[in-house]
Scaffold this motif. Structure first.
Motif, PDB file in Angstrom:
ATOM      1  N   ALA A  30      36.852  38.298  45.605  1.00  0.00           N
ATOM      2  CA  ALA A  30      35.889  39.090  44.831  1.00  0.00           C
ATOM      3  C   ALA A  30      36.279  39.104  43.362  1.00  0.00           C
ATOM      4  N   LEU A  31      37.564  39.315  43.090  1.00  0.00           N
ATOM      5  CA  LEU A  31      38.034  39.299  41.703  1.00  0.00           C
ATOM      6  C   LEU A  31      37.805  37.931  41.062  1.00  0.00           C
ATOM      7  N   ALA A  32      38.075  36.868  41.826  1.00  0.00           N
ATOM      8  CA  ALA A  32      37.897  35.520  41.291  1.00  0.00           C
ATOM      9  C   ALA A  32      36.432  35.251  40.966  1.00  0.00           C
ATOM     10  N   ARG A  33      35.504  35.740  41.811  1.00  0.00           N
ATOM     11  CA  ARG A  33      34.079  35.555  41.529  1.00  0.00           C
ATOM     12  C   ARG A  33      33.668  36.275  40.241  1.00  0.00           C
ATOM     13  N   VAL A  34      34.209  37.451  40.035  1.00  0.00           N
ATOM     14  CA  VAL A  34      33.900  38.197  38.815  1.00  0.00           C
ATOM     15  C   VAL A  34      34.450  37.455  37.591  1.00  0.00           C
ATOM     16  N   VAL A  35      35.670  36.954  37.706  1.00  0.00           N
ATOM     17  CA  VAL A  35      36.262  36.191  36.603  1.00  0.00           C
ATOM     18  C   VAL A  35      35.427  34.949  36.323  1.00  0.00           C
ATOM     19  N   ASP A  36      35.009  34.245  37.380  1.00  0.00           N
ATOM     20  CA  ASP A  36      34.179  33.050  37.231  1.00  0.00           C
ATOM     21  C   ASP A  36      32.892  33.383  36.483  1.00  0.00           C
ATOM     22  N   PHE A  37      32.319  34.541  36.775  1.00  0.00           N
ATOM     23  CA  PHE A  37      31.075  34.985  36.142  1.00  0.00           C
ATOM     24  C   PHE A  37      31.294  35.343  34.670  1.00  0.00           C
ATOM     25  N   LYS A  38      32.476  35.865  34.342  1.00  0.00           N
ATOM     26  CA  LYS A  38      32.716  36.398  32.997  1.00  0.00           C
ATOM     27  C   LYS A  38      33.601  35.507  32.123  1.00  0.00           C
ATOM     28  N   ARG A  39      33.924  34.296  32.565  1.00  0.00           N
ATOM     29  CA  ARG A  39      34.947  33.528  31.855  1.00  0.00           C
ATOM     30  C   ARG A  39      34.514  33.000  30.502  1.00  0.00           C
ATOM     31  N   TYR A  40      33.229  33.043  30.168  1.00  0.00           N
ATOM     32  CA  TYR A  40      32.776  32.522  28.861  1.00  0.00           C
ATOM     33  C   TYR A  40      32.383  33.636  27.890  1.00  0.00           C
ATOM     34  N   VAL A  41      32.768  34.867  28.178  1.00  0.00           N
ATOM     35  CA  VAL A  41      32.303  35.982  27.341  1.00  0.00           C
ATOM     36  C   VAL A  41      33.471  36.716  26.687  1.00  0.00           C
ATOM     37  N   GLY A  42      34.359  35.965  26.069  1.00  0.00           N
ATOM     38  CA  GLY A  42      35.466  36.593  25.356  1.00  0.00           C
ATOM     39  C   GLY A  42      36.448  37.240  26.305  1.00  0.00           C
ATOM     40  N   ARG A  43      37.021  38.341  25.881  1.00  0.00           N
ATOM     41  CA  ARG A  43      38.086  38.988  26.644  1.00  0.00           C
ATOM     42  C   ARG A  43      37.582  39.894  27.760  1.00  0.00           C
ATOM     43  N   GLU A  44      36.263  39.984  27.930  1.00  0.00           N
ATOM     44  CA  GLU A  44      35.704  40.921  28.910  1.00  0.00           C
ATOM     45  C   GLU A  44      36.212  40.663  30.330  1.00  0.00           C
ATOM     46  N   GLY A  45      36.426  39.393  30.668  1.00  0.00           N
ATOM     47  CA  GLY A  45      36.882  39.078  32.020  1.00  0.00           C
ATOM     48  C   GLY A  45      38.383  39.136  32.208  1.00  0.00           C
ATOM     49  N   LEU A  46      39.122  39.310  31.111  1.00  0.00           N
ATOM     50  CA  LEU A  46      40.580  39.240  31.191  1.00  0.00           C
ATOM     51  C   LEU A  46      41.207  40.302  32.099  1.00  0.00           C
ATOM     52  N   PRO A  47      40.770  41.568  32.075  1.00  0.00           N
ATOM     53  CA  PRO A  47      41.383  42.555  32.983  1.00  0.00           C
ATOM     54  C   PRO A  47      41.218  42.177  34.460  1.00  0.00           C
ATOM     55  N   TYR A  48      40.044  41.640  34.829  1.00  0.00           N
ATOM     56  CA  TYR A  48      39.823  41.224  36.215  1.00  0.00           C
ATOM     57  C   TYR A  48      40.727  40.045  36.560  1.00  0.00           C
ATOM     58  N   LEU A  49      40.873  39.134  35.600  1.00  0.00           N
ATOM     59  CA  LEU A  49      41.707  37.971  35.830  1.00  0.00           C
ATOM     60  C   LEU A  49      43.168  38.371  36.011  1.00  0.00           C
ATOM     61  N   GLU A  50      43.629  39.304  35.202  1.00  0.00           N
ATOM     62  CA  GLU A  50      45.025  39.748  35.324  1.00  0.00           C
ATOM     63  C   GLU A  50      45.255  40.416  36.681  1.00  0.00           C
ATOM     64  N   ARG A  51      44.233  41.148  37.180  1.00  0.00           N
ATOM     65  CA  ARG A  51      44.363  41.764  38.507  1.00  0.00           C
ATOM     66  C   ARG A  51      44.412  40.697  39.591  1.00  0.00           C
ATOM     67  N   ALA A  52      43.592  39.652  39.437  1.00  0.00           N
ATOM     68  CA  ALA A  52      43.600  38.556  40.412  1.00  0.00           C
ATOM     69  C   ALA A  52      44.940  37.826  40.373  1.00  0.00           C
TER      70      ALA A  52
END
Length: 201
Positions: A30-52
Motif C-alpha cells: 500500500a505504501l509503495a502504491r502511494v509512493v508510485d502515485f506521488k513520485r513526480y510531485v516533489g517531496r510530497e511522497g517522501l514521508p510515505y517512501l521513508e515509511r516503506a
C-alpha cells in the motif's frame, strides 16, 4: 507483499489511492502504491517512501524512487546520488537505477560521467535486471551516448556512435530524429555528421 504490489490497480483518483492506507494500513504494498502515485510531485511522497523503506529497505525500486523524488524536489546532488548508490548496492545491474543515475549525471552537467554510464548500460544490456517485462529504453540510451559526446565537443566520437549503434548494440537510429535533436545542433553542421547519417532511414 510483492505479489500484492504487482496486482493491477484500476485507475482511480488520488484520494482513492491514498485510501489504500486506510484499507491496508502500513502494508508495504500500500505504501509503495502511494509512493508510485506521488513520485513526480516533489517531496510530497517522501514521508510515505521513508515509511516503506523502514519496512523493506532491501527493495532497490524504493531507493530509485527516492532518488527520483529528491531530483524533482531539487535536492542536493549528494542526496540524489546516495539514493542511487544504495539501490545499486542492493542490485548492481538494476536497470531503473542505472538509467536514473546516468540521466541525473547528464542533467547535472557531468557529461563525461554520464557518457561512461550510458555506454556501460548499453554494453551490459542483456544482463540488466528489470521488474517490468516491457521496459525498454535501449534506443534512448544510445541517443544519450551521442548527445553526451556532442555536448563534450567530441564530434568524431558522437558520429562514430551513430555509425556503430546498430552493429554494436542492435539499436536502429533514424535520420529525422538525429537532425531534429536540439542537443546535437553543433554537430549537425559538420560534414562528418552528414556522412554518419548515410544509410539511415
Amino acid at each position: 507483499w510483492w505479489e500484492t504490489f504487482k496486482q493491477p490497480l484500476r485507475f482511480v483518483p488520488g484520494n482513492e489511492v491514498m485510501g489504500l492506507l486506510d484499507l491496508h494500513g502500513e502494508h508495504p504494498a500500500a505504501l509503495a502504491r502511494v509512493v508510485d502515485f506521488k513520485r513526480y510531485v516533489g517531496r510530497e511522497g517522501l514521508p510515505y517512501l521513508e515509511r516503506a523503506l523502514a519496512l523493506i529497505p532491501f527493495w532497490p525500486k524504493l531507493w530509485t524512487w527516492r532518488a527520483l523524488i529528491l531530483k524533482h524536489a531539487a535536492a542536493s546532488p549528494p542526496e540524489v546520488e546516495d539514493s542511487y548508490a544504495k539501490a545499486l548496492a542492493l542490485c548492481p545491474r538494476y536497470a531503473d537505477a542505472l538509467l536514473g543515475s546516468a540521466d541525473w549525471k547528464k542533467s547535472y552537467g557531468q557529461f563525461a560521467e554520464s557518457l561512461a554510464a550510458w555506454r556501460s548500460i548499453l554494453d551490459d544490456w542483456k544482463n540488466l535486471r528489470r521488474e517490468e517485462a516491457d521496459w525498454d529504453d535501449q534506443r534512448r540510451a544510445a541517443m544519450e551516448c551521442i548527445r553526451c559526446a556532442a555536448l563534450l565537443g567530441r564530434a568524431s566520437e558522437a558520429c562514430e556512435l551513430i555509425r556503430e549503434a546498430k552493429s554494436r548494440w542492435g539499436v536502429t537510429l533514424f535520420k529525422a530524429e538525429l537532425v531534429r535533436d536540439g542537443e546535437l545542433k553543433a554537430l549537425q553542421e559538420t560534414p562528418e555528421f552528414l556522412k554518419a547519417l548515410e544509410g539511415l532511414d
